[in-house]
Scaffold this motif. Structure first.
Motif, PDB file in Angstrom:
ATOM      1  N   LEU A   7     121.524  43.786  24.594  1.00 24.14           N
ATOM      2  CA  LEU A   7     121.055  45.012  25.242  1.00 24.14           C
ATOM      3  C   LEU A   7     122.223  45.976  25.260  1.00 24.14           C
ATOM      4  N   LEU A   8     122.076  47.109  24.589  1.00 19.36           N
ATOM      5  CA  LEU A   8     123.080  48.165  24.551  1.00 19.36           C
ATOM      6  C   LEU A   8     122.679  49.228  25.563  1.00 19.36           C
ATOM      7  N   VAL A   9     123.553  49.468  26.539  1.00 17.22           N
ATOM      8  CA  VAL A   9     123.263  50.460  27.585  1.00 17.22           C
ATOM      9  C   VAL A   9     124.221  51.625  27.397  1.00 17.22           C
ATOM     10  N   VAL A  19     126.075  52.621  16.881  1.00 22.42           N
ATOM     11  CA  VAL A  19     126.464  51.294  17.352  1.00 22.42           C
ATOM     12  C   VAL A  19     125.328  50.288  17.114  1.00 22.42           C
ATOM     13  N   SER A  20     124.101  50.694  17.393  1.00 27.62           N
ATOM     14  CA  SER A  20     122.941  49.810  17.172  1.00 27.62           C
ATOM     15  C   SER A  20     122.849  49.377  15.716  1.00 27.62           C
ATOM     16  N   GLU A  21     123.000  50.338  14.820  1.00 29.15           N
ATOM     17  CA  GLU A  21     122.913  50.025  13.392  1.00 29.15           C
ATOM     18  C   GLU A  21     124.009  49.050  12.966  1.00 29.15           C
ATOM     19  N   GLU A  22     125.217  49.268  13.459  1.00 30.81           N
ATOM     20  CA  GLU A  22     126.318  48.365  13.104  1.00 30.81           C
ATOM     21  C   GLU A  22     126.090  46.962  13.672  1.00 30.81           C
ATOM     22  N   LEU A  23     125.589  46.885  14.896  1.00 27.93           N
ATOM     23  CA  LEU A  23     125.313  45.580  15.496  1.00 27.93           C
ATOM     24  C   LEU A  23     124.191  44.853  14.761  1.00 27.93           C
ATOM     25  N   ASP A  31     118.284  45.873  21.665  1.00 25.89           N
ATOM     26  CA  ASP A  31     117.449  46.688  22.532  1.00 25.89           C
ATOM     27  C   ASP A  31     118.361  47.750  23.136  1.00 25.89           C
ATOM     28  N   VAL A  32     117.806  48.918  23.458  1.00 25.41           N
ATOM     29  CA  VAL A  32     118.607  50.018  23.989  1.00 25.41           C
ATOM     30  C   VAL A  32     118.046  50.476  25.323  1.00 25.41           C
ATOM     31  N   SER A 112     136.789  59.645  16.632  1.00 22.15           N
ATOM     32  CA  SER A 112     135.432  59.236  16.271  1.00 22.15           C
ATOM     33  C   SER A 112     135.411  57.770  15.869  1.00 22.15           C
ATOM     34  N   LEU A 113     134.218  57.223  15.723  1.00 20.17           N
ATOM     35  CA  LEU A 113     134.082  55.855  15.248  1.00 20.17           C
ATOM     36  C   LEU A 113     134.585  55.741  13.814  1.00 20.17           C
ATOM     37  N   GLY A 114     134.427  56.807  13.033  1.00 18.42           N
ATOM     38  CA  GLY A 114     134.940  56.797  11.675  1.00 18.42           C
ATOM     39  C   GLY A 114     136.435  56.589  11.645  1.00 18.42           C
ATOM     40  N   THR A 115     137.123  57.145  12.620  1.00 25.88           N
ATOM     41  CA  THR A 115     138.570  56.973  12.712  1.00 25.88           C
ATOM     42  C   THR A 115     138.922  55.524  13.006  1.00 25.88           C
TER      43      THR A 115
END
Length: 118
Positions: A7-9, A19-23, A31-32, A112-115
């Motif tokens: 569960l991502l909150v 983040v969901s896609e990477e997980l 689930d979000v 960023s997450l890209g960084t």
């Protein structure tokens, strides 16, 4: 083999989607929830294997969510991972006191997450 349910909150739609896609690529079923009330509804209806929660949430903070989960005897062993760009020793200690098992340090909002991935 059954996938672990996470569960991502988090309340930021773009980051939540990333983040969901990477997980999911890592094999999690994700689930979000966007706030603690939504998260508790998810947890009570479909107990995840782990909760990943941002500490800065609208209405209540992730700290309150940790305390709500830990206050329920049936959920006291549910792993909670908190994430925050604030990671002073006090922030980490408060998260642990609230019931977090792991504290994940996020980069400051200017990064960023890209960084992170580079």
């Amino acid at each position: 083999m059954a996938r672990l349910r996470l569960l991502l909150v988090h309340d930021e739609p773009e980051l939540t989607q990333q983040v969901s896609e990477e997980l999911e690529k890592l094999g999690f079923e994700v689930d979000v929830a966007i706030d603690p009330a939504d998260a508790i509804g998810h947890v009570l209806s479909r107990i995840p294997d782990v909760v990943l929660v941002n500490l800065a949430l609208p209405r209540d903070s992730g700290y309150e969510l940790c305390e709500l989960i830990r206050g329920d005897e049936s959920l006291d062993r549910l792993p909670i991972v908190v994430m925050s760009d604030r990671h002073s020793p006090e922030d980490i200690a408060y998260a642990e006191e609230a019931g977090a098992n792991v504290f994940l340090r996020l980069p400051s909002p200017s990064k960023s997450l890209g960084t992170l991935a580079s």
